[in-house]
Design an enzyme around this catalytic site. Structure first.
Site, PDB file in Angstrom:
ATOM      1  N   GLU A   1       0.799  -1.229   0.000  1.00 32.27           N
ATOM      2  CA  GLU A   1       0.000   0.000   0.000  1.00 32.27           C
ATOM      3  C   GLU A   1       0.831   1.278   0.000  1.00 32.27           C
ATOM      4  OE1 GLU A   1      -3.034  -0.071   3.007  1.00 32.27           O
ATOM      5  OE2 GLU A   1      -3.911  -1.924   2.262  1.00 32.27           O
TER       6      GLU A   1
ATOM      7  N   GLU B   1      -5.163  -8.623   0.948  1.00 33.34           N
ATOM      8  CA  GLU B   1      -5.845  -8.252   2.189  1.00 33.34           C
ATOM      9  C   GLU B   1      -7.311  -8.006   1.897  1.00 33.34           C
ATOM     10  OE1 GLU B   1      -4.310  -4.960   4.524  1.00 33.34           O
ATOM     11  OE2 GLU B   1      -2.238  -5.587   4.136  1.00 33.34           O
TER      12      GLU B   1
HETATM   13  C1  FCB Z   1      -4.443  -1.960   5.442  1.00 32.07           C
HETATM   14  C2  FCB Z   1      -3.056  -2.231   5.980  1.00 32.07           C
HETATM   15  C3  FCB Z   1      -3.015  -3.226   7.107  1.00 32.07           C
HETATM   16  C4  FCB Z   1      -4.195  -3.059   8.035  1.00 32.07           C
HETATM   17  C5  FCB Z   1      -5.488  -3.004   7.278  1.00 32.07           C
HETATM   18  C6  FCB Z   1      -6.713  -2.865   8.139  1.00 32.07           C
HETATM   19  O1  FCB Z   1      -4.478  -0.683   4.914  1.00 32.07           O
HETATM   20  O2  FCB Z   1      -2.219  -2.728   4.952  1.00 32.07           O
HETATM   21  O3  FCB Z   1      -1.789  -3.088   7.755  1.00 32.07           O
HETATM   22  O4  FCB Z   1      -4.006  -1.970   8.842  1.00 32.07           O
HETATM   23  O5  FCB Z   1      -5.469  -1.947   6.375  1.00 32.07           O
END
Ligand code: FCB
Length: 454
Positions: free
Chosen positions: A177, A356
């Protein structure tokens, strides 16, 4: 446990994914490891940021976190009980190179060697991320990601990781990210290092991309066999109203969130509309940068949490038909389907992993149980949205749920819980939530061809 805890999704969850689909969970170093001052680890920008009054809810820090540095064996055993075949984690750069340049810290590397041993024994494939926001503070003192030099240091670190462990991990992602590092860290100031400077933020975005390109080339030279790529958080942007102004707002939001990274990576140029919007705040690009940045990658990681509702009138919210998570993020699984189909149409991406996806819930420990039905519902709906995207042609090879454990949620500290597994921070006891049992059963059903459920 039969994966039917989500009545609304009951008839959907028995649909099969491709047989070789990767089922995983994700974490990151600063959020779980703790042991911040042990075995020669250097300070990271998050140690320094979290120590400042008012930056993190409750004054929390990652100094102990989930104590995963000492409890990694127990945590790998928990992964096994979840039936996952893959684990995505990050390397703490300041643990393996305390100053971000020069000498390596063998004790730090040893931790990751032990973790990889434990994963091997458990038959769980390792997916490593090199940078999940914990820059060595020594590099921040020299300008951090605002300094092009940091990109060169990052490439040295990446090559060293690939030399040591590239044959033991299935994938290596350069960054997690970069949008958050750049914008939340340098424009909003809510994340480390806490700057509020738009011009700096866009230069950081460029330097992060440059560091990705340099690291890719340095790791290609090592030729370890690992698949190499990058992880981007992406959110489709929807116009809040049927007006040209709202549509323009959605286009700009898409440029700032998605195309800012996708265009340089896959087209070798920043989006023209974004550059026009930024004017003098556009990043300085040197000759050769874009060729490095757009060199082919083996996989693209996408983190999906919600959508952007753009151009809404003041005080007006997204519809939130399915409600909001404990972060206040709209639950919008359909956005995952639509976004993946769009990415496949507008770019020629390599295979994709959902690196994620998950939600914060206000979980309550009741004896030995946490009844997080809302997370089961979120998970079931997003898996169905993902399956739909694959059915429509998106080449997605795996799904990593965020997160294995409740952990240090950045500026929210320990107040927000994303885990499939509950962590009682006072005792470090781990308790499987209902969602963990549901996911384990879902994975088993998928391995069995997903024909026995429903
Ligand atoms: C993302 C991050 C991770 C976590 C989630 C909820 O942006 O990569 O570390 O904080 O959100």
């Amino acid at each position: 446990m039969k994966p039917t805890a989500s009545p609304l999704c009951e008839n959907l969850t028995n649909q099969p994914f491709p047989a070789d689909f990767v089922w995983g969970v994700a974490t990151s170093a600063y959020q779980i490891e703790g042991a911040a001052a042990e075995d020669g680890r250097g300070a990271s920008i998050w140690d320094v940021f979290a120590a400042q009054a008012g930056k993190v809810v409750g004054g929390d820090t990652g100094a102990v976190a989930c104590d995963h540095y000492h409890r990694y064996r127990e945590d790998v055993a928990l992964m096994q009980s979840l039936n996952v075949g893959a684990y995505r984690f990050s390397i703490a750069w300041p643990r393996v190179q305390p100053d971000g340049a020069g000498a390596w810290n063998e004790q730090g590397w040893d931790f990751y060697a032990r973790l990889l041993d434990a994963l091997d024994e458990a038959g769980i494939a390792a997916h490593a991320t090199l940078y999940h926001w914990d820059l060595p503070q020594a590099l921040e003192d020299k300008g951090g990601w605002r300094n092009r030099d940091t990109a060169k240091r990052f490439a040295e670190y990446a090559a060293e990781f690939a030399r040591r462990f590239g044959d033991r991990v299935r994938t290596i992602a350069t960054h997690n990210e970069p949008l958050c590092t750049a914008m939340i860290g340098h424009e909003e100031g809510r994340f480390a290092p806490g700057l509020k400077d738009r011009k700096a933020a866009y230069q950081v975005a460029h330097n992060l991309l440059l560091s990705h390109g340099l690291a890719m080339s340095a790791m290609r030279a090592v030729d370890s066999g690992a698949e190499l790529g990058i992880v981007l958080n992406q959110s489709p942007a929807y116009a809040a109203a049927n007006t040209e102004a709202a549509r323009a707002a959605a286009r700009l939001a898409d440029a700032m969130c998605n195309r800012l990274f996708m265009d340089p990576l896959f087209r070798g140029a920043y989006p023209a509309d974004l550059l026009a919007h930024l004017g003098a705040d556009a990043p300085v690009v040197q000759p050769g940068d874009m060729a490095l940045i757009s060199a082919p990658i083996d996989f693209l990681g996408i983190n999906y949490y919600s959508r952007i509702w753009a151009g809404a009138a003041a005080g007006e919210q997204a519809p939130c038909a399915l409600g909001m998570t404990d972060m206040g993020w709209e639950i919008y699984p359909q956005g995952l389907t639509e976004h993946l189909v769009r990415i496949a149409r507008d770019y020629t991406p390599p295979p994709i992993y959902i690196t994620e996806n998950g939600c914060a819930c206000a979980d309550v420990l009741e004896g030995d149980a946490v009844h997080d039905g809302a997370r089961v519902d979120f998970l079931a709906r997003h898996l169905e949205a993902l399956r739909a995207a694959i059915a429509m042609g998106a080449d997605v090879r795996g799904y990593f749920h965020w997160s294995l454990l409740d952990n240090f949620e950045w500026d929210s500290g320990y107040a927000k819980r994303f885990g499939l597994i509950y962590v009682d921070y006072a005792t470090q006891r781990r308790v499987l939530k209902d969602s963990a049992r549901w996911y384990a059963a879902y994975i088993t059903a998928q391995r069995n061809g997903a024909t026995t459920q429903g």
